[in-house]
Design a protein around this motif. Structure first.
Motif, PDB file in Angstrom:
ATOM      1  N   SER A 198     -45.139  61.237 -41.335  1.00 21.65           N
ATOM      2  CA  SER A 198     -43.834  61.123 -41.258  1.00 21.65           C
ATOM      3  C   SER A 198     -42.892  61.719 -42.364  1.00 21.65           C
ATOM      4  O   SER A 198     -43.371  61.470 -43.449  1.00 21.65           O
ATOM      5  N   SER A 199     -42.136  62.667 -42.159  1.00 22.40           N
ATOM      6  CA  SER A 199     -41.431  63.517 -43.317  1.00 22.40           C
ATOM      7  C   SER A 199     -40.478  62.719 -44.102  1.00 22.40           C
ATOM      8  O   SER A 199     -40.375  62.522 -45.135  1.00 22.40           O
ATOM      9  N   ARG A 200     -39.874  61.555 -43.103  1.00 19.95           N
ATOM     10  CA  ARG A 200     -39.068  60.377 -43.824  1.00 19.95           C
ATOM     11  C   ARG A 200     -38.832  59.436 -43.119  1.00 19.95           C
ATOM     12  O   ARG A 200     -38.865  59.307 -41.723  1.00 19.95           O
ATOM     13  N   ILE A 201     -38.777  58.235 -43.669  1.00 17.15           N
ATOM     14  CA  ILE A 201     -38.617  57.008 -42.884  1.00 17.15           C
ATOM     15  C   ILE A 201     -37.669  56.081 -43.719  1.00 17.15           C
ATOM     16  O   ILE A 201     -37.582  55.924 -45.006  1.00 17.15           O
ATOM     17  N   GLU A 202     -36.242  56.050 -42.835  1.00 16.11           N
ATOM     18  CA  GLU A 202     -35.148  55.929 -43.560  1.00 16.11           C
ATOM     19  C   GLU A 202     -34.510  54.441 -43.527  1.00 16.11           C
ATOM     20  O   GLU A 202     -33.668  54.063 -44.205  1.00 16.11           O
ATOM     21  N   ASN A 203     -35.246  53.756 -42.433  1.00 15.67           N
ATOM     22  CA  ASN A 203     -34.762  52.490 -42.189  1.00 15.67           C
ATOM     23  C   ASN A 203     -35.713  51.085 -42.344  1.00 15.67           C
ATOM     24  O   ASN A 203     -35.940  50.215 -41.819  1.00 15.67           O
ATOM     25  N   TYR A 204     -36.363  51.573 -43.386  1.00 11.37           N
ATOM     26  CA  TYR A 204     -37.542  50.625 -43.708  1.00 11.37           C
ATOM     27  C   TYR A 204     -37.034  49.878 -45.026  1.00 11.37           C
ATOM     28  O   TYR A 204     -36.286  50.385 -45.882  1.00 11.37           O
ATOM     29  N   LEU A 205     -36.899  48.395 -44.930  1.00 10.56           N
ATOM     30  CA  LEU A 205     -36.073  47.488 -45.902  1.00 10.56           C
ATOM     31  C   LEU A 205     -36.651  47.692 -47.167  1.00 10.56           C
ATOM     32  O   LEU A 205     -37.741  47.886 -47.578  1.00 10.56           O
ATOM     33  N   GLY A 206     -35.773  48.008 -48.064  1.00 12.78           N
ATOM     34  CA  GLY A 206     -35.958  47.881 -49.496  1.00 12.78           C
ATOM     35  C   GLY A 206     -35.912  49.255 -50.209  1.00 12.78           C
ATOM     36  O   GLY A 206     -36.262  49.497 -51.252  1.00 12.78           O
ATOM     37  N   PHE A 207     -35.887  50.431 -49.254  1.00 10.18           N
ATOM     38  CA  PHE A 207     -35.869  51.664 -49.748  1.00 10.18           C
ATOM     39  C   PHE A 207     -34.611  52.460 -49.250  1.00 10.18           C
ATOM     40  O   PHE A 207     -34.388  53.193 -48.203  1.00 10.18           O
ATOM     41  N   PRO A 208     -33.444  52.315 -50.059  1.00  4.83           N
ATOM     42  CA  PRO A 208     -32.172  52.936 -49.415  1.00  4.83           C
ATOM     43  C   PRO A 208     -31.958  54.191 -49.445  1.00  4.83           C
ATOM     44  O   PRO A 208     -31.198  54.735 -48.466  1.00  4.83           O
ATOM     45  N   ASP A 268     -37.657  80.640 -42.808  1.00  9.15           N
ATOM     46  CA  ASP A 268     -36.889  81.928 -41.935  1.00  9.15           C
ATOM     47  C   ASP A 268     -37.264  82.069 -40.584  1.00  9.15           C
ATOM     48  O   ASP A 268     -36.981  82.899 -40.046  1.00  9.15           O
ATOM     49  N   GLU A 269     -38.114  80.824 -40.121  1.00  7.51           N
ATOM     50  CA  GLU A 269     -38.696  80.939 -38.615  1.00  7.51           C
ATOM     51  C   GLU A 269     -37.848  80.034 -37.934  1.00  7.51           C
ATOM     52  O   GLU A 269     -36.931  79.129 -38.208  1.00  7.51           O
ATOM     53  N   HIS A 270     -37.886  80.181 -36.574  1.00  6.92           N
ATOM     54  CA  HIS A 270     -37.283  79.723 -35.346  1.00  6.92           C
ATOM     55  C   HIS A 270     -38.307  78.570 -35.100  1.00  6.92           C
ATOM     56  O   HIS A 270     -39.227  78.748 -34.433  1.00  6.92           O
ATOM     57  N   VAL A 271     -38.117  77.315 -35.371  1.00  7.49           N
ATOM     58  CA  VAL A 271     -39.072  76.246 -35.311  1.00  7.49           C
ATOM     59  C   VAL A 271     -38.664  75.410 -33.879  1.00  7.49           C
ATOM     60  O   VAL A 271     -37.570  74.991 -33.798  1.00  7.49           O
ATOM     61  N   PHE A 272     -39.610  74.719 -32.987  1.00 10.10           N
ATOM     62  CA  PHE A 272     -39.281  74.000 -31.770  1.00 10.10           C
ATOM     63  C   PHE A 272     -39.929  72.747 -31.878  1.00 10.10           C
ATOM     64  O   PHE A 272     -41.113  72.553 -32.579  1.00 10.10           O
ATOM     65  N   VAL A 273     -39.354  71.601 -31.608  1.00 14.09           N
ATOM     66  CA  VAL A 273     -39.756  70.268 -31.686  1.00 14.09           C
ATOM     67  C   VAL A 273     -39.815  69.660 -30.470  1.00 14.09           C
ATOM     68  O   VAL A 273     -38.566  69.466 -29.991  1.00 14.09           O
ATOM     69  N   VAL A 274     -40.791  69.169 -29.848  1.00 14.33           N
ATOM     70  CA  VAL A 274     -40.915  68.516 -28.674  1.00 14.33           C
ATOM     71  C   VAL A 274     -40.933  67.118 -28.789  1.00 14.33           C
ATOM     72  O   VAL A 274     -41.980  66.513 -29.313  1.00 14.33           O
ATOM     73  N   GLY A 275     -40.063  66.454 -28.203  1.00 15.35           N
ATOM     74  CA  GLY A 275     -39.961  64.665 -28.366  1.00 15.35           C
ATOM     75  C   GLY A 275     -38.574  64.224 -28.540  1.00 15.35           C
ATOM     76  O   GLY A 275     -37.687  65.059 -29.092  1.00 15.35           O
ATOM     77  N   ALA A 276     -38.383  62.977 -28.735  1.00 16.15           N
ATOM     78  CA  ALA A 276     -36.974  62.339 -28.790  1.00 16.15           C
ATOM     79  C   ALA A 276     -37.155  61.170 -29.348  1.00 16.15           C
ATOM     80  O   ALA A 276     -35.876  60.443 -29.423  1.00 16.15           O
ATOM     81  N   GLY A 277     -38.089  60.848 -30.156  1.00 13.40           N
ATOM     82  CA  GLY A 277     -38.344  59.600 -30.941  1.00 13.40           C
ATOM     83  C   GLY A 277     -37.751  59.755 -32.240  1.00 13.40           C
ATOM     84  O   GLY A 277     -37.616  61.020 -32.751  1.00 13.40           O
ATOM     85  N   ASN A 278     -37.794  58.681 -33.171  1.00 10.02           N
ATOM     86  CA  ASN A 278     -37.708  59.020 -34.484  1.00 10.02           C
ATOM     87  C   ASN A 278     -38.210  59.658 -35.265  1.00 10.02           C
ATOM     88  O   ASN A 278     -37.852  60.600 -36.145  1.00 10.02           O
ATOM     89  N   SER A 279     -39.880  59.879 -34.962  1.00  9.42           N
ATOM     90  CA  SER A 279     -40.491  60.831 -35.812  1.00  9.42           C
ATOM     91  C   SER A 279     -40.243  62.096 -35.341  1.00  9.42           C
ATOM     92  O   SER A 279     -40.216  63.227 -36.333  1.00  9.42           O
ATOM     93  N   ALA A 280     -39.818  62.497 -34.168  1.00  7.39           N
ATOM     94  CA  ALA A 280     -39.242  63.978 -33.804  1.00  7.39           C
ATOM     95  C   ALA A 280     -38.179  64.179 -34.543  1.00  7.39           C
ATOM     96  O   ALA A 280     -37.904  65.323 -35.052  1.00  7.39           O
ATOM     97  N   GLY A 281     -37.069  63.183 -34.548  1.00  4.57           N
ATOM     98  CA  GLY A 281     -35.930  63.513 -35.162  1.00  4.57           C
ATOM     99  C   GLY A 281     -36.021  63.773 -36.845  1.00  4.57           C
ATOM    100  O   GLY A 281     -35.355  64.565 -37.256  1.00  4.57           O
ATOM    101  N   GLN A 282     -36.653  62.973 -37.425  1.00  4.36           N
ATOM    102  CA  GLN A 282     -36.978  63.224 -38.820  1.00  4.36           C
ATOM    103  C   GLN A 282     -37.693  64.543 -39.210  1.00  4.36           C
ATOM    104  O   GLN A 282     -37.286  65.125 -39.964  1.00  4.36           O
TER     105      GLN A 282
END
Length: 548
Positions: free
Chosen positions: A266-276, A367-381
Motif C-alpha cells: 500500500s502506498s499509504r495507510i492513513e487510518n491506522y491508530l497512532g500514526f497521525p 507524465d503518463e496517463h495512469v488508470f486504476v481499476v477498483g474502488a476500495g481504500n487500496s485503489a484510492g490510496q
C-alpha cells in the motif's frame, strides 16, 4: 565526526538559545551519521535545503519551529517539500500552537510535531526522531554501492525482481537498457534481467530464491520443531509473531514473497491508530519485521508452503525447503488481488498491467496517463500516490459510487484532486500491446459503448482471492476458499473434532490450527483488524499448548 557526504538534518528556529540547545541534543545523538545544520529563519532553511538539493546532497529531516518572523513553520515545511520531497518534516511547537501543527499534518505538510520543552531528550525527542529517520533510511537509495539490476523496464521478469527487492527493503540501482548506454554495455551477451552484486558476481535471470540467497535472506529454519509456526507475513502474521515470541514461544514465520503481505504494497495507510500522518505499507512491514526479530522470531522468505499434515498434536508443514514441525499453527496467508477478466490482460501482466500498487513503477509513471481499476481504500490510496507522478490518473469503477466501498476521507481527497478523474459504471474489457501495454478498451456499463484509450500503465485492485488450495482437506473452508473458524464452523465441519471442548474463536476444524486476518471467513478487511486478530489468536494458542 559526520562526513560531508552524510545526509543532512536541518534545524530551524529564530531564537538563538533554543537553536543551540536543539542542535546540541540532535548532534549528540545523530552527529556521527548526519550533518546537523542550523538555520535562524524559515527563509534561510528553505534556501539551505534548495542548495543541498541542487548539489545532490540528501536531506533526511527538517525540524522547524512554528512561530517565527517572516514565514512560519507550516509554510517553511511546505516550501522545503518542493526541494526535498522525501525529507521527513517535523514541527517543534509550544502547547498553544498544537492546532496549527495538527493542521499541517492533516494537510500533508508535516509528518509529526514535538512539544517544547523536549527535556529529557531521551524520552521526549529521540524516540520520535529515531522513528522518522528510520522511516527515511528505509527508502534512502544512495547513488553508489548495493546491487545493480540491469533490464528492460517492460520486462515482467525485471518487474518481479524489482518488486521483490523493494518489498524486502534491499537497496538496488535499476539500469534500463532502453535508456542507458552503460546498461546496454553491461548487459551485452547476458540473459536479462541481470543482477550484479557489489563484488561483481553476475546473476542472469535469477529466481527470487536465488537472489534471496545472495542478499542474505534466511530460507532455512534453525530448528526442526517450534511452539508456533506462522504461514504468511502480513499484518496478522507479524502481530502473531510479535506476541507469540514476546511471550516465550519458539516462533517461526514463513512468507512466500516478502513480509507485509498485501498491506505492505500500500502506498499509504492513513487510518491506522497512532500514526497521525499515516505510513506506507512498506514502513509498517519494516517496523513489524524489526519488532519480530527483536523478540527472536525466525523469518523465512521467500519460502513457499506446499502442504500441511496433522499427526496427533503435531502439525508438519511441507515447504520448498523441507519440513517444519510445530505444536500450534497460525494461518495468516491473506488474499491476492483477483485477476482482471479482460482480453489480453494476462499476457501483459508485469509489462504495463500490474496488480496492487506496484510501488517500483511510480517513477516510470511520470507524465503518463495512469488508470486504476477498483474502488476500495487500496485503489484510492494508489490513485492519490500515482497522481504525484503522473500527468493524470483515471479511476475505473464498476459500481455507481466510491463511497460504497471506500473511506470517506479518501473519497473527499480524490474528488478534490485536480489530476484524478473518476469514471463510475465503467470497466476494462481489453488490453492491447506487443512488447508492453499500449491501449485498453473501456466499456460504459450503462450504455454498452466501448472506446480504446492509449496508456502504458494499468493498476488493478479488484476482489479478494485466498490462496488456500494447499490446505487440502485439513481444515474446513467456505465455497470461496476462506477458512472457517470458531462459531462459523458448521456441524458437518466438526464431524472429526476429537476434543471435548468447542473450537476457540479463531481456531479451525483442526485442533491447534488457528487463522487470523483476511484469509478468515467473513473477516473485516482492514489492517487494524488483522493485527487485532493476530494478537488475540496467540491467547488461544497458549490455551491450546497448556492442554497438551
Amino acid at each position: 565526526m559526520a562526513d560531508a557526504r552524510n545526509p543532512a538534518i536541518v534545524l530551524v528556529d529564530d531564537e538563538p538559545d533554543v537553536l543551540r540547545a536543539i542542535a546540541r541534543d540532535v548532534r549528540r545523538r545523530y552527529g556521527d551519521e548526519y550533518r546537523v545544520i542550523r538555520t535562524g529563519s524559515g527563509e534561510e532553511a528553505v534556501d539551505t535545503v534548495r542548495q543541498l538539493a541542487e548539489r545532490g546532497d540528501a536531506v533526511a529531516l527538517v525540524l522547524s519551529d512554528q512561530r517565527m518572523p517572516g514565514i512560519g513553520g507550516v509554510e517553511t515545511l511546505k516550501r522545503v517539500q518542493e526541494h526535498a520531497p522525501r525529507a521527513k518534516r517535523a514541527m517543534l511547537t509550544a502547547y498553544a500552537d498544537t492546532d496549527a501543527a495538527i493542521g499541517a499534518i492533516n494537510d500533508g505538510r508535516a509528518d509529526y510535531y514535538l512539544l517544547k520543552p523536549w527535556d529529557p531528550p531521551e524520552d521526549a525527542l529521540y524516540p520520535v526522531l529515531d522513528d522518522l529517520l528510520a522511516d527515511w533510511r528505509a527508502g534512502y537509495r544512495p547513488g553508489y554501492g548495493g546491487l545493480r539490476l540491469v533490464g528492460d523496464r517492460w520486462s515482467a521478469a525485471g518487474h518481479r525482481l524489482r518488486d521483490f527487492l523493494s518489498r524486502n527493503q534491499i537497496p538496488y540501482t535499476f539500469l534500463d537498457v532502453e535508456r542507458d548506454e552503460s546498461a546496454r554495455q553491461l548487459a551485452e551477451g547476458a540473459e536479462l534481467p541481470l543482477v550484479i552484486t557489489p563484488e561483481g558476481e553476475r546473476l542472469e535471470a535469477p529466481a527470487n530464491a536465488d537472489l534471496a540467497s545472495i542478499v542474505g535472506l534466511r530460507q532455512q529454519p534453525e530448528r526442526e520443531f517450534y511452539d508456533l509456526a506462522i504461514v504468511g507475513g502480513g499484518p496478522a502474521g507479524l502481530a502473531s509473531a510479535v506476541y507469540g515470541a514476546s511471550e516465550g514461544l519458539k516462533t517461526v514465520l514463513v512468507e512466500r514473497e516478502a513480509p507485509g503481505g498485501q498491506a505492505g504494497t500500500s502506498s499509504r495507510i492513513e487510518n491506522y491508530l497512532g500514526f497521525p500522518s499515516g505510513l506506507s505499507g512498506a514502513d509498517l512491514a519494516r517496523r513489524g519485521v524489526s519488532q519480530a526479530r527483536r523478540f527472536g522470531v525466525e523469518i523465512l522468505a521467500p519460502v513457499e508452503v506446499e502442504g500441511v499434515r496433522v499427526d496427533g498434536p503435531y502439525k508438519i508443514l511441507q515447504t520448498t525447503n523441507g519440513e517444519i514441525a510445530c505444536h500450534a499453527l497460525m494461518l495468516s496467508t491473506g488474499v491476492d488481488w483477483r485477476k482482471l477478466p479482460a482480453e489480453g490482460a494476462e499476457a501483459l501482466e508485469g509489462r504495463g498491467v500490474y496488480y496492487g500498487a506496484a510501488m517500483t513503477e511510480a517513477m516510470g509513471c511520470t507524465d503518463e496517463h495512469v488508470f486504476v481499476v477498483g474502488a476500495g481504500n487500496s485503489a484510492g490510496q494508489a490513485a492519490l500516490h500515482f497522481a504525484d507522478y503522473a500527468a493524470s490518473v483515471t479511476m475505473l469503477v464498476r459500481g455507481g459510487s466510491l463511497a460504497a466501498s471506500m473511506s470517506q476521507y479518501l473519497v473527499d481527497r480524490i474528488e478534490a484532486h485536480e489530476r484524478i478523474e473518476v469514471c463510475l459504471r465503467h470497466e476494462v474489457t481489453g488490453c492491447g500491446g506487443a512488447e508492453h501495454l499500449e491501449t485498453i478498451t473501456v466499456q460504459d456499463r450503462d450504455s454498452g459503448a466501448s472506446r480504446e484509450i492509449e496508456t502504458h500503465y494499468l493498476f488493478v485492485f479488484i476482489g479478494a482471492r485466498p490462496q488456500t488450495d494447499w490446505l487440502g482437506g485439513v481444515v474446513a473452508r467456505d465455497e470461496r476458499g476462506f477458512v472457517r473458524t470458531g462459531p462459523d464452523l458448521r456441524p458437518e465441519d466438526l464431524d472429526g473434532w476429537p476434543l471435548e471442548r468447542d473450537p476457540f474463536l479463531l481456531e479451525t476444524s483442526a485442533p491447534g490450527v488457528f487463522v487470523a486476518g483476511d484469509v478468515r471467513h467473513e473477516s473485516v478487511k482492514r489492517v487494524a483488524s488483522a493485527v487485532g486478530e493476530g494478537s488475540v489468536a496467540v491467547a488461544f494458542v497458549h490455551q491450546h499448548l497448556a492442554s497438551l
